[in-house]
Design an enzyme around this catalytic site. Structure first.
Site, PDB file in Angstrom:
ATOM      1  N   ASP A   1       6.071   6.707  -1.604  1.00 25.80           N
ATOM      2  CA  ASP A   1       7.813   5.833  -2.215  1.00 25.80           C
ATOM      3  C   ASP A   1       8.474   5.454  -0.830  1.00 25.80           C
ATOM      4  O   ASP A   1       9.967   5.483  -1.467  1.00 25.80           O
ATOM      5  CB  ASP A   1       8.338   6.465  -2.943  1.00 25.80           C
ATOM      6  CG  ASP A   1       7.336   7.335  -4.083  1.00 25.80           C
ATOM      7  OD1 ASP A   1       6.575   6.279  -5.032  1.00 25.80           O
ATOM      8  OD2 ASP A   1       7.675   8.008  -4.773  1.00 25.80           O
ATOM      9  N   ARG A   2       7.761   4.979   0.216  1.00 26.64           N
ATOM     10  CA  ARG A   2       8.256   4.876   1.340  1.00 26.64           C
ATOM     11  C   ARG A   2       9.045   6.025   2.388  1.00 26.64           C
ATOM     12  O   ARG A   2      10.108   5.572   3.087  1.00 26.64           O
ATOM     13  CB  ARG A   2       9.147   3.776   1.183  1.00 26.64           C
ATOM     14  CG  ARG A   2       7.973   1.853   1.081  1.00 26.64           C
ATOM     15  CD  ARG A   2       7.591   1.817   2.037  1.00 26.64           C
ATOM     16  NE  ARG A   2       6.455   0.586   1.483  1.00 26.64           N
ATOM     17  CZ  ARG A   2       5.510   0.809   1.248  1.00 26.64           C
ATOM     18  NH1 ARG A   2       4.931   1.741   1.251  1.00 26.64           N
ATOM     19  NH2 ARG A   2       4.969  -0.720   1.229  1.00 26.64           N
ATOM     20  N   MET A   3       9.157   7.094   1.265  1.00 28.37           N
ATOM     21  CA  MET A   3      10.061   7.864   1.500  1.00 28.37           C
ATOM     22  C   MET A   3      10.048   8.675   3.230  1.00 28.37           C
ATOM     23  O   MET A   3       9.388   9.812   3.239  1.00 28.37           O
ATOM     24  CB  MET A   3      10.368   9.701   0.637  1.00 28.37           C
ATOM     25  CG  MET A   3      10.843   8.612  -0.669  1.00 28.37           C
ATOM     26  SD  MET A   3      13.096   8.228   0.072  1.00 28.37           S
ATOM     27  CE  MET A   3      13.450  10.050   0.401  1.00 28.37           C
TER      28      MET A   3
ATOM     29  N   ARG B   1       0.455  -1.330   0.021  1.00 26.98           N
ATOM     30  CA  ARG B   1      -0.448   0.207   0.087  1.00 26.98           C
ATOM     31  C   ARG B   1       0.732   0.744  -0.016  1.00 26.98           C
ATOM     32  O   ARG B   1       2.238   1.113   0.402  1.00 26.98           O
ATOM     33  CB  ARG B   1      -1.224  -0.161   1.152  1.00 26.98           C
ATOM     34  CG  ARG B   1      -0.428   0.296   2.991  1.00 26.98           C
ATOM     35  CD  ARG B   1      -1.110   0.227   3.783  1.00 26.98           C
ATOM     36  NE  ARG B   1      -1.250   1.396   3.489  1.00 26.98           N
ATOM     37  CZ  ARG B   1      -2.751   2.191   4.536  1.00 26.98           C
ATOM     38  NH1 ARG B   1      -2.761   1.083   5.354  1.00 26.98           N
ATOM     39  NH2 ARG B   1      -3.466   2.942   4.426  1.00 26.98           N
TER      40      ARG B   1
END
Length: 213
Positions: free
Chosen positions: A191-193, A11
């Site tokens: 974006d997992r940032m 997700r």
């Protein structure tokens, strides 16, 4: 046995940026802001937190416990001193707390030392609890093996007959204060940032640091 793939559960996260310029200088003050926002978002059990402990030998364990208060000194919860967490804390008085506020894409992680609350404060809280919870604290030797559910219920009924109105405060039950040495605020981003801001206790005051996601 082949490993089960969970790749279909991917997700994306997206939240307001968590910037150093927009947070409080003190982690407890920042926690108060986020906790109120968790309440405003009507999260189920916003005060539920995972409490992780370890024995003197380093054997870890974790469980969900309810936060019962916080102030400038730290975070408070109550438990049976003879439970596994109680035994761990007697041997190794350190703990980690985690508030998993998934619906608002946030979590708060706390690390700190743990001290028992004074008896007077435990008694004040214990006597404010519903009657059934007070009897339950006596009936359950938390983490001990019981022969059956019936034995547990029988013990409850026996104690309810003994104290039909005002059970005393058990000497094996009480409060803990987690005095934070680190508090991390995590905000999910695309974006997992993700944003991770950590408060680390300095000399004096708190040091605010950004961690890589």
């Amino acid at each position: 046995m082949d490993a089960t793939s969970l790749s279909g559960l991917r997700r994306s996260y997206e939240g307001e940026p968590l910037l150093e310029a927009n947070v409080a200088a003190d982690p407890i003050a920042q926690f108060a802001v986020w906790f109120q926002e968790a309440l405003d978002a009507a999260l189920p059990e916003p005060n539920a937190m995972v409490v992780a402990t370890a024995s003197a030998g380093g054997r870890p364990s974790a469980r969900t416990v309810l936060l019962k208060g916080y102030d400038e000194h730290g975070f408070v919860f109550y438990s049976n001193y003879e439970s596994r967490k109680g035994r761990d804390l007697a041997e190794n008085p350190r703990a980690s707390l985690l508030f998993p506020w998934h619906p608002i894409r946030r979590q708060v992680r706390v690390e700190g030392t743990v001290v028992r609350l004074p008896h007077e404060r435990t008694a004040e809280y214990f006597n404010s609890r519903p009657y059934g919870s007070r009897i339950g604290a006596w009936a359950s030797r938390q983490s001990a093996v019981v022969r059956s559910r019936e034995d547990l219920d029988d013990r409850y009924e026996e104690l309810a007959e003994r104290w039909p109105e005002r059970p005393p405060v058990p000497d094996f039950w009480g409060g803990y204060l987690v005095v934070p040495t680190e508090v991390e605020f995590w905000q999910g981003q695309l974006d997992r940032m993700h944003d991770r801001l950590r408060y680390r206790r300095g000399h004096p005051g708190w040091v605010l640091e950004r961690l890589a996601p």
